[in-house]
Design a protein around this motif. Structure first.
Motif, short mmCIF file in Angstrom:
data_model
loop_
_atom_site.label_atom_id
_atom_site.label_comp_id
_atom_site.label_asym_id
_atom_site.label_seq_id
_atom_site.Cartn_x
_atom_site.Cartn_y
_atom_site.Cartn_z
N THR A 44 30.40 35.96 45.76
CA THR A 44 31.70 36.23 45.49
C THR A 44 32.04 37.57 44.97
OG1 THR A 44 31.73 33.73 44.83
CG2 THR A 44 33.54 35.14 43.91
N GLU A 45 31.01 38.08 44.10
CA GLU A 45 31.13 39.49 43.45
C GLU A 45 31.04 40.59 44.51
OE1 GLU A 45 27.96 39.82 40.91
OE2 GLU A 45 28.82 38.38 39.39
N LYS A 49 34.11 42.83 45.66
CA LYS A 49 34.02 44.55 45.81
C LYS A 49 34.37 45.00 47.10
CE LYS A 49 30.00 45.12 42.43
NZ LYS A 49 28.68 45.28 42.53
N MET A 50 34.11 44.22 48.25
CA MET A 50 34.56 44.62 49.40
C MET A 50 36.04 44.57 49.81
SD MET A 50 31.56 42.83 51.92
CE MET A 50 32.03 43.43 53.56
N ILE A 51 36.51 43.57 48.99
CA ILE A 51 38.19 43.62 49.08
C ILE A 51 38.72 44.67 48.22
CG2 ILE A 51 40.02 42.28 48.25
CD1 ILE A 51 38.30 39.60 49.15
N GLU A 52 38.23 44.97 47.30
CA GLU A 52 38.54 46.24 46.51
C GLU A 52 38.73 47.57 47.16
OE1 GLU A 52 36.45 46.45 42.83
OE2 GLU A 52 37.51 44.51 41.87
N LYS A 53 37.58 47.69 47.82
CA LYS A 53 37.24 48.93 48.57
C LYS A 53 38.19 48.92 49.87
CE LYS A 53 32.59 49.90 47.61
NZ LYS A 53 31.16 50.24 48.13
N GLY A 54 38.93 47.63 50.53
CA GLY A 54 39.72 47.93 51.51
C GLY A 54 39.08 47.35 52.68
N ASP A 55 37.96 46.89 52.70
CA ASP A 55 37.41 46.20 53.88
C ASP A 55 37.44 44.84 54.03
OD1 ASP A 55 36.10 48.87 54.16
OD2 ASP A 55 34.29 48.24 53.11
N SER A 56 38.64 44.34 53.53
CA SER A 56 39.06 42.81 53.71
C SER A 56 39.08 42.46 54.93
CB SER A 56 40.16 42.54 52.91
OG SER A 56 41.32 43.13 53.46
N THR A 57 39.45 43.21 56.01
CA THR A 57 39.68 42.91 57.42
C THR A 57 38.24 42.80 58.09
OG1 THR A 57 39.82 45.22 58.11
CG2 THR A 57 41.87 43.94 57.71
N ASN A 58 37.33 43.53 57.62
CA ASN A 58 36.03 43.44 58.31
C ASN A 58 34.92 42.98 57.37
OD1 ASN A 58 33.95 43.78 60.25
ND2 ASN A 58 33.84 46.03 60.01
N LEU A 59 34.87 41.77 56.99
CA LEU A 59 33.88 41.24 56.10
C LEU A 59 32.56 41.17 57.05
CD1 LEU A 59 35.71 38.96 53.78
CD2 LEU A 59 34.74 41.12 53.15
N PHE A 61 29.39 39.59 57.26
CA PHE A 61 28.54 38.54 56.60
C PHE A 61 27.05 38.56 56.74
CE2 PHE A 61 32.67 36.27 57.28
CZ PHE A 61 32.97 35.80 55.99
N LYS A 62 26.70 39.39 57.79
CA LYS A 62 25.19 39.61 58.00
C LYS A 62 24.93 40.48 56.88
CE LYS A 62 21.91 40.85 61.45
NZ LYS A 62 21.79 41.38 62.90
N SER A 63 25.43 41.61 56.71
CA SER A 63 25.10 42.56 55.76
C SER A 63 25.18 41.81 54.14
CB SER A 63 25.97 43.79 55.74
OG SER A 63 27.16 43.54 55.35
N MET A 64 26.09 40.96 54.08
CA MET A 64 26.26 40.10 52.71
C MET A 64 25.22 39.31 52.67
SD MET A 64 29.29 37.89 51.59
CE MET A 64 30.62 38.51 52.88
N ALA A 65 24.62 38.74 53.62
CA ALA A 65 23.27 37.82 53.60
C ALA A 65 22.21 38.65 53.18
CB ALA A 65 23.21 37.02 54.76
N GLU A 66 22.08 39.98 53.80
CA GLU A 66 21.02 40.77 53.42
C GLU A 66 21.10 41.26 52.09
OE1 GLU A 66 21.24 43.85 56.49
OE2 GLU A 66 20.16 42.57 58.07
N ALA A 67 22.12 41.60 51.60
CA ALA A 67 22.27 42.05 50.18
C ALA A 67 22.15 40.99 49.44
CB ALA A 67 23.72 42.45 50.02
N LEU A 68 22.57 39.78 49.61
CA LEU A 68 21.96 38.60 48.64
C LEU A 68 20.45 38.18 48.77
CD1 LEU A 68 24.74 35.93 49.34
CD2 LEU A 68 24.36 37.27 47.22
#
Length: 160
Positions: A44-45, A49-59, A61-68
């Motif tokens: 969620t965090e 952060k991605m939405i705050e940066k303006g990347d809400s159109t291109n979330l 999920f693969k990079s998000m999983a790697e970051a987790l």
């Protein structure tokens, strides 16, 4: 009408079946749920952060999983300290349970059958030994990490 005689073997079996086994299962389930909740909070965090940066159109999920999957360095130290404190907690619990079982073995030796005494003595010695080993591990790790802990405390004080 005849009353049933309750012996220590049946009491031990009841405590094991209705006390220890469910508590271990409950502890495992709680730890799983805490782990799951932590991962969801991190996700969620990251999405916030991605939405705050303006990347809400291109979330992505693969990079998000790697970051987790990669733990942050401060969390790694926190996990190390948490595991050391878990050694203290479980060492205390096992030591007290082992001492309790040894006390029951002493009582059973005075007042009960030899088989029950041997069982309580054996389980009490094993559980007490595990508890003692965890306590020794805690104190060794505490002394080993003493300099690192002092360094982190100084850094926290300097930041404030």
């Amino acid at each position: 009408m005849e009353f049933y005689k309750v012996d220590l073997d049946s009491i031990f079996a009841l405590v094991l079946i209705f006390g220890l086994i469910p508590s271990f299962v409950l502890t495992a389930v709680i730890q799983y749920l805490k782990n799951r909740r932590y991962k969801i909070e991190r996700q969620t965090e990251l999405m916030a952060k991605m939405i705050e940066k303006g990347d809400s159109t291109n979330l992505d999920f693969k990079s998000m999983a790697e970051a987790l999957q990669e733990p942050a360095k401060p969390a790694k130290h926190g996990n190390l300290k948490r595991s050391v404190l878990n050694n203290l907690r479980w060492g205390s619990i096992f030591s007290f349970v082992g001492l309790g079982l040894l006390g029951v073995a002493l009582y059973a030796h005075i007042d009960g059958p030899v088989g029950a005494t041997a069982a309580f003595l054996t389980f009490g010695a094993i559980i007490g030994g595990v508890g003692l080993a965890l306590l020794i591990t805690f104190f060794v790790a505490k002394n080993y990490l003493k300099k690192e802990t002092e360094k982190e405390e100084k850094e926290l004080v300097e930041k404030e």
